[in-house]
Design an enzyme around this catalytic site. Structure first.
Site, PDB file in Angstrom:
ATOM      1  N   PHE A  60     -13.060  41.196  74.388  1.00 52.25           N
ATOM      2  CA  PHE A  60     -14.647  41.854  73.950  1.00 52.25           C
ATOM      3  C   PHE A  60     -14.316  43.180  73.414  1.00 52.25           C
ATOM      4  O   PHE A  60     -14.798  43.691  72.714  1.00 52.25           O
ATOM      5  CB  PHE A  60     -15.380  41.854  75.224  1.00 52.25           C
ATOM      6  CG  PHE A  60     -16.632  42.503  74.584  1.00 52.25           C
ATOM      7  CD1 PHE A  60     -17.531  41.793  74.097  1.00 52.25           C
ATOM      8  CD2 PHE A  60     -17.028  43.757  75.156  1.00 52.25           C
ATOM      9  CE1 PHE A  60     -18.754  41.700  73.883  1.00 52.25           C
ATOM     10  CE2 PHE A  60     -18.377  43.643  74.660  1.00 52.25           C
ATOM     11  CZ  PHE A  60     -19.465  43.320  73.826  1.00 52.25           C
ATOM     12  N   ALA A  83      -7.827  35.239  74.401  1.00 52.93           N
ATOM     13  CA  ALA A  83      -8.362  34.119  74.961  1.00 52.93           C
ATOM     14  C   ALA A  83      -9.975  33.774  75.532  1.00 52.93           C
ATOM     15  O   ALA A  83      -9.427  35.117  75.972  1.00 52.93           O
ATOM     16  CB  ALA A  83      -7.248  33.077  75.405  1.00 52.93           C
ATOM     17  N   ILE A  85     -12.127  31.631  77.291  1.00 57.10           N
ATOM     18  CA  ILE A  85     -12.244  29.702  78.227  1.00 57.10           C
ATOM     19  C   ILE A  85     -12.907  30.500  78.491  1.00 57.10           C
ATOM     20  O   ILE A  85     -13.714  30.652  78.948  1.00 57.10           O
ATOM     21  CB  ILE A  85     -10.759  29.452  78.792  1.00 57.10           C
ATOM     22  CG1 ILE A  85      -9.300  29.626  78.494  1.00 57.10           C
ATOM     23  CG2 ILE A  85     -10.814  27.993  79.339  1.00 57.10           C
ATOM     24  CD1 ILE A  85      -7.716  29.388  78.787  1.00 57.10           C
ATOM     25  N   HIS A  91     -21.642  33.718  79.332  1.00 55.76           N
ATOM     26  CA  HIS A  91     -20.432  34.493  78.804  1.00 55.76           C
ATOM     27  C   HIS A  91     -19.222  34.230  78.103  1.00 55.76           C
ATOM     28  O   HIS A  91     -19.441  35.251  77.466  1.00 55.76           O
ATOM     29  CB  HIS A  91     -20.028  34.965  80.413  1.00 55.76           C
ATOM     30  CG  HIS A  91     -18.943  35.882  80.659  1.00 55.76           C
ATOM     31  ND1 HIS A  91     -18.735  37.297  80.635  1.00 55.76           N
ATOM     32  CD2 HIS A  91     -17.382  36.193  80.457  1.00 55.76           C
ATOM     33  CE1 HIS A  91     -18.297  38.297  80.424  1.00 55.76           C
ATOM     34  NE2 HIS A  91     -17.351  37.641  80.504  1.00 55.76           N
ATOM     35  N   ARG A 130      -3.139  25.282  72.106  1.00 56.15           N
ATOM     36  CA  ARG A 130      -2.806  26.302  70.687  1.00 56.15           C
ATOM     37  C   ARG A 130      -1.960  27.322  71.030  1.00 56.15           C
ATOM     38  O   ARG A 130      -1.912  28.041  70.359  1.00 56.15           O
ATOM     39  CB  ARG A 130      -4.588  26.744  70.349  1.00 56.15           C
ATOM     40  CG  ARG A 130      -5.458  25.566  70.286  1.00 56.15           C
ATOM     41  CD  ARG A 130      -6.335  25.327  70.181  1.00 56.15           C
ATOM     42  NE  ARG A 130      -7.582  24.436  69.826  1.00 56.15           N
ATOM     43  CZ  ARG A 130      -7.741  23.141  70.872  1.00 56.15           C
ATOM     44  NH1 ARG A 130      -7.118  23.143  71.198  1.00 56.15           N
ATOM     45  NH2 ARG A 130      -9.238  22.294  69.655  1.00 56.15           N
TER      46      ARG A 130
END
Length: 158
Positions: A60, A83, A85, A91, A130
């Protein structure tokens, strides 16, 4: 047959300066993204002195720091790595969406490539895939995109 001119970038922007903004949250994944990005830049001839890495707490916070770096005009591109998740709450949606929108806004408002190397995945397994295993390394992809965009914008001029 027409004489259409095509302009495209390549990976020759070896004299460019790059800022890499890295989220510390989910660091075990993001560290792999950073290694991938640095490897690509170095393999394409970018010297370490032309790369700066700035760490932020989480995804963020990437847009604000990317904007601050872009505003200095010291960099030809900003590479954002992180990242996010998915968990059991909303959230994820706020963080991932805010991050993506914020980075896009920085690129447009600062007229500077800001590449999106932020994983937005459902599981840790997807993130690992990834970040350098089955699905490649999205940090490396973001660095390649930065190189190509710098080259393209140089060709376009202005």
């Amino acid at each position: 047959m027409t004489d259409i001119r095509t302009i495209e970038g390549d990976y020759s922007a070896t004299t460019a300066r790059f800022a890499i903004v890295v989220s510390r949250f989910n660091g075990f994944i993001v560290d792999s993204l950073l290694r991938g990005a640095l490897d690509v830049l170095r393999r394409h001839g970018v010297e370490d002195k032309s790369i700066e890495v700035v760490q932020v707490p989480g995804a963020f916070e990437l847009p604000l720091v990317a904007k601050r770096l872009a505003a200095t005009r010291r960099y030809d591109a900003v590479i954002a790595l992180g990242a996010v998740i998915r968990g059991g709450t909303a959230h994820f949606d706020y963080v991932a969406g805010g991050c993506a929108r914020g980075l896009a806004e920085v690129a447009l408002s600062c007229d500077l490539p800001v590449t999106f190397g932020v994983l937005t995945v459902d599981t840790i397994e997807q993130a690992i895939e990834r970040a350098g295993t089955k699905a490649g390394n999205k940090g490396a992809d973001a660095a390649l995109t930065a190189l190509e965009m710098v080259s393209l914008l140089r060709k376009l001029g202005g």
